[in-house]
Scaffold this motif. Structure first.
Motif, mmCIF file in Angstrom:
data_model
loop_
_atom_site.group_PDB
_atom_site.id
_atom_site.type_symbol
_atom_site.label_atom_id
_atom_site.label_comp_id
_atom_site.label_asym_id
_atom_site.label_seq_id
_atom_site.Cartn_x
_atom_site.Cartn_y
_atom_site.Cartn_z
ATOM 1 N N SER A 51 5.430 -5.268 2.013
ATOM 2 C CA SER A 51 4.473 -4.364 1.359
ATOM 3 C C SER A 51 4.195 -4.828 -0.065
ATOM 4 O O SER A 51 5.041 -5.456 -0.710
ATOM 5 C CB SER A 51 5.043 -2.941 1.315
ATOM 6 N N ARG A 71 1.862 -3.219 -3.623
ATOM 7 C CA ARG A 71 1.000 -2.195 -4.196
ATOM 8 C C ARG A 71 0.180 -2.827 -5.311
ATOM 9 O O ARG A 71 0.732 -3.249 -6.327
ATOM 10 C CB ARG A 71 1.814 -1.033 -4.760
ATOM 11 N N ARG A 85 -2.528 0.917 7.558
ATOM 12 C CA ARG A 85 -1.711 -0.090 6.859
ATOM 13 C C ARG A 85 -2.021 -0.089 5.377
ATOM 14 O O ARG A 85 -1.136 -0.342 4.551
ATOM 15 C CB ARG A 85 -1.975 -1.484 7.427
ATOM 16 N N GLN A 98 -2.155 0.496 -1.716
ATOM 17 C CA GLN A 98 -0.855 0.307 -1.080
ATOM 18 C C GLN A 98 -1.075 -0.436 0.224
ATOM 19 O O GLN A 98 -1.851 0.022 1.065
ATOM 20 C CB GLN A 98 -0.187 1.659 -0.817
ATOM 21 N N ASN A 152 0.856 -2.068 3.498
ATOM 22 C CA ASN A 152 2.084 -2.134 4.279
ATOM 23 C C ASN A 152 1.889 -3.023 5.496
ATOM 24 O O ASN A 152 0.766 -3.310 5.890
ATOM 25 C CB ASN A 152 2.495 -0.730 4.724
ATOM 26 N N SER A 153 2.996 -3.435 6.071
ATOM 27 C CA SER A 153 2.963 -4.257 7.289
ATOM 28 C C SER A 153 2.000 -5.425 7.130
ATOM 29 O O SER A 153 1.154 -5.686 7.991
ATOM 30 C CB SER A 153 2.559 -3.395 8.499
#
Length: 125
Positions: free
Chosen positions: A17, A19, A69, A84, A86-87
Motif C-alpha cells: 500500500s 498513500r 483498491r 490511498q 491498496n493491493s
C-alpha cells in the motif's frame, strides 16, 4: 494559480500500500481535485476525483471494478488531497499527478488547469 505538490510515492512490492498526498497552496482550493497517472509509454489517464462540497467522489472504471483498491479523500481545512492505494499491482506503476479544476465533478484532463509535478510509484512483482 494554485500550486500543487505531490508526495508519498516510492517503491513497493506487489500487494503493498501507499498513500499519496497533494498539498495545495497559493490560491483557492479547487472545486474538484483529481489524481491522474501516466505509465511508461502510455497516455496520462484519470484515476479519481473528489468535489469540494459533499464530497462526491468519482473513479475510473478500472478502479471501480477493483473493489475499492484506491480511495480518494480531501481535507479542505488543510488544503490536502489524498489517494490511498491498496493491493498494488505492477501495472499500477506510473507517475501520479494531482490536479485541480474549477468545475465540480471534473473527470476529464481538459477540465483541470492546475497540475503538480507528479510522484513516481513503482510496484515490483
Amino acid at each position: 494559480q494554485v500550486q500543487l505538490v505531490e508526495s508519498g510515492g516510492g517503491l513497493v512490492q506487489a500487494g503493498g500500500s501507499l498513500r499519496l498526498s497533494c498539498a495545495a497552496s497559493g490560491g483557492t482550493f479547487s472545486r474538484s481535485m483529481g489524481w491522474f497517472r501516466q505509465a511508461p509509454g502510455k497516455e496520462r489517464e484519470f484515476v479519481a476525483s473528489i468535489t469540494q462540497i459533499g464530497p462526491n467522489t468519482y473513479y475510473a472504471d478500472y478502479i471501480k471494478s477493483a473493489r475499492g483498491r484506491f480511495t480518494i479523500s480531501r481535507d479542505n481545512a488543510k488544503n490536502m488531497v489524498y489517494l490511498q492505494m491498496n493491493s498494488l499491482k505492477p501495472e499500477d506503476t506510473a507517475v501520479y499527478y494531482c490536479a485541480g479544476a474549477t468545475t465540480s465533478g471534473a473527470t476529464q484532463q481538459s477540465e483541470y488547469g492546475s497540475w503538480g509535478q507528479g510522484t513516481q510509484v513503482t510496484v515490483s512483482s
